[in-house]
Design an enzyme around this catalytic site. Sequence first.
Site, PDB file in Angstrom:
ATOM      1  N   SER A   3       0.811  -1.217   0.000  1.00  0.00           N
ATOM      2  CA  SER A   3       0.000   0.000   0.000  1.00  0.00           C
ATOM      3  C   SER A   3       0.843   1.266   0.000  1.00  0.00           C
ATOM      4  O   SER A   3       0.349   2.346   0.318  1.00  0.00           O
ATOM      5  CB  SER A   3      -0.932   0.007   1.223  1.00  0.00           C
TER       6      SER A   3
ATOM      7  N   HIS B 269       6.826   1.222   1.968  1.00  0.00           N
ATOM      8  CA  HIS B 269       8.224   1.660   1.917  1.00  0.00           C
ATOM      9  C   HIS B 269       8.314   3.165   1.665  1.00  0.00           C
ATOM     10  O   HIS B 269       9.158   3.856   2.258  1.00  0.00           O
ATOM     11  CB  HIS B 269       8.966   0.895   0.820  1.00  0.00           C
TER      12      HIS B 269
ATOM     13  N   SER C 283      11.580  10.630  -4.476  1.00  0.00           N
ATOM     14  CA  SER C 283      11.146  10.288  -5.833  1.00  0.00           C
ATOM     15  C   SER C 283      11.327   8.789  -6.031  1.00  0.00           C
ATOM     16  O   SER C 283      12.218   8.167  -5.442  1.00  0.00           O
ATOM     17  CB  SER C 283      11.958  11.059  -6.874  1.00  0.00           C
TER      18      SER C 283
END
Length: 282
Positions: free
Chosen positions: A45, A48, A219
């Site tokens: 979900s 991490h 990112s």
Amino acid sequence: MTDEFLWIEGIPFPTVYYSQEIIREVRDRFVVRDEDTIIVTYPKSGTHWLNEIVCLILTKGDPTWVQSTIANERTPWIEFENNYRILNSKEGPRLMASLLPIQLFPKSFFSSKAKVIYLIRNPRDVLVSGYHYFNALKQGKEQVPWKIYFENFLQGKSYFGSWFEHACGWISLRKRENILVLSYEQLKKDTRNTIKKICEFLGENLESGELELVLKNISFQIMKERMISQSCLSNIEKHEFIMRKGITGDWKNHFTVAQAEAFDKAFQEKAADFPQELFSWE
């Protein structure tokens, strides 16, 4: 797939890293402290990603910690066998993670001031990500066909049980001051403001330059490169499927029309009372 489950209180767990004894001990005896912070998700979900965000917030955007220390050491999973005893003896505020549903979560949390951040994601994308991830873990063993995995997921017969029950349990606590419920899709769509919300919840203040550093270092590509570079630290050889795409709406590339209809029906039946503002997915 059933033979691969470790069943605990009616919930199917992986047979690696988990034991009935530790799960029950975590629930009944683990002492959550007021100064603790716990990141909770259903598997696949955005776990991490959220872990990295919180770690970077705590270091004011300085990536040294996330670059030099693997995730399980920075945000240990409470329910892992090896972590439980380490966390018990750790002093000071603890940053931890968990995949546990509320009925197996440490009972001590519910009378504490510790903070939980719960991240919810479109269960269709959770299903697809889990299908790729858990099959990749098999490494040479027989893969679970897509059709069977889909059916198992809807029936709550995939790792960590029913997504609907897991999400419903945690969402029901969303009005508590020490629980913040976020959606993966909103975090993806409006990362900057969602990070500000996390900062406010944690009582952390970031200067504009520090916020930019956090944004830069979370990112998808940088996180994936970081995981690859850390593979030598933890013997991780599976970074390519731990972080596969990091996108929303990938379920549309997998579901048949019939499966989409079946999922919609199940969602309407099992998640009718969920707060609609959390469902910012397509």
